[in-house]
Design a protein around this motif. Structure first.
Motif, PDB file in Angstrom:
ATOM      1  N   VAL A 149       0.841  -1.197   0.000  1.00  0.00           N
ATOM      2  CA  VAL A 149       0.000   0.000   0.000  1.00  0.00           C
ATOM      3  C   VAL A 149       0.876   1.247   0.000  1.00  0.00           C
ATOM      4  O   VAL A 149       1.758   1.400   0.851  1.00  0.00           O
ATOM      5  N   GLY A 151      -0.708   4.582  -1.398  1.00  0.00           N
ATOM      6  CA  GLY A 151      -1.654   5.665  -1.137  1.00  0.00           C
ATOM      7  C   GLY A 151      -1.792   6.634  -2.289  1.00  0.00           C
ATOM      8  O   GLY A 151      -2.859   6.756  -2.892  1.00  0.00           O
ATOM      9  N   ASP A 152      -0.723   7.327  -2.614  1.00  0.00           N
ATOM     10  CA  ASP A 152      -0.751   8.341  -3.671  1.00  0.00           C
ATOM     11  C   ASP A 152      -0.623   7.697  -5.049  1.00  0.00           C
ATOM     12  O   ASP A 152       0.263   6.867  -5.274  1.00  0.00           O
ATOM     13  N   GLY A 181      -7.112   7.137  -2.638  1.00  0.00           N
ATOM     14  CA  GLY A 181      -6.123   7.254  -1.576  1.00  0.00           C
ATOM     15  C   GLY A 181      -5.558   5.923  -1.120  1.00  0.00           C
ATOM     16  O   GLY A 181      -4.721   5.879  -0.217  1.00  0.00           O
ATOM     17  N   GLY A 182      -6.004   4.851  -1.762  1.00  0.00           N
ATOM     18  CA  GLY A 182      -5.539   3.518  -1.375  1.00  0.00           C
ATOM     19  C   GLY A 182      -4.717   2.837  -2.448  1.00  0.00           C
ATOM     20  O   GLY A 182      -4.663   1.602  -2.503  1.00  0.00           O
TER      21      GLY A 182
END
Length: 215
Positions: A149, A151-152, A181-182
């Motif tokens: 993970v 995010g961006d 966001g994930g």
């Protein structure tokens, strides 16, 4: 059964309780579970000992069967209905003989060579442990699908590009395949990955992860 991007397993027992409470039919998509979950590789329903409880199981031949096409399993009345009212089925052609032969050969391997599945889970446990020890966020995965993970979105694509430049094939996953966001790097493993290959994967991830401040 298994969520394709994050690698976690559905809470099927809880789902079955809700289905009974509200008198609902149940259908399990086992595309990423057949050949992997269960003592005999029969998927999510075997994993939870609920094979006699679920109404419909569907899956694909494009994953552990290394072919094309798919299947659906259910009571005779359900299959009869699908045959006569499913537009995709009505307007599809029979699978090529070579594809069928591949599926049958894969099924033989799943049934007769459990050591492959044992090796896959050995690899899975090791990679879960090692990614966590390096400091990566692997979410709630329980399977050989292991997400990293980030995010961006943009950082995920940059990370993926550097992995590829270092010889690793992975998948960059962004919204809507995952929640906004994930964004993550999707990695997945097979029974024939060698220990040397796994160490190379960890070496490259450590190098790139350090560069991007993920670990």
């Amino acid at each position: 059964g298994v969520f394709s991007m994050e690698g976690d397993i559905v809470n099927l027992p809880e789902m079955m309780e809700l289905a009974k409470e509200f008198n609902c039919a149940t259908m399990v998509d086992d595309a990423h579970s057949i050949g992997v979950l269960g003592e005999n590789g029969r998927g999510t329903t075997e994993h939870f000992a609920l094979e006699e409880e679920v109404d419909i199981v569907m899956g694909t031949f494009s994953k552990s069967f290394a072919s094309i096409g798919g299947f659906i399993v259910g009571d005779e009345a359900i299959i009869h209905f699908v045959k006569h009212f499913s537009r995709p089925l009505i307007f599809s052609a029979s699978p090529p003989p070579a594809s069928v032969a591949t599926c049958l050969a894969s099924l033989d391997i799943i049934e007769k060579e459990p050591e492959r599945r044992a090796r896959l889970w050995e690899i899975t446990r090791y990679m879960h442990q090692e990614f966590k020890s390096l400091g990566f966020d692997i979410g709630s995965t329980q399977t050989p699908i292991i997400p990293i993970v980030i995010g961006d979105d943009m950082k995920t694509f940059q990370f993926w590009k550097e992995l590829r430049q270092n010889g690793l094939f992975t998948n960059p996953i962004v919204s809507p395949a995952v929640s906004p966001g994930g964004a993550l790097i999707r990695t997945s493993y097979t029974a024939i990955h060698t220990d040397e290959q796994l160490e190379r994967v960890l070496e490259v991830f450590k190098k790139v992860g350090t560069k991007y401040g993920l670990i």
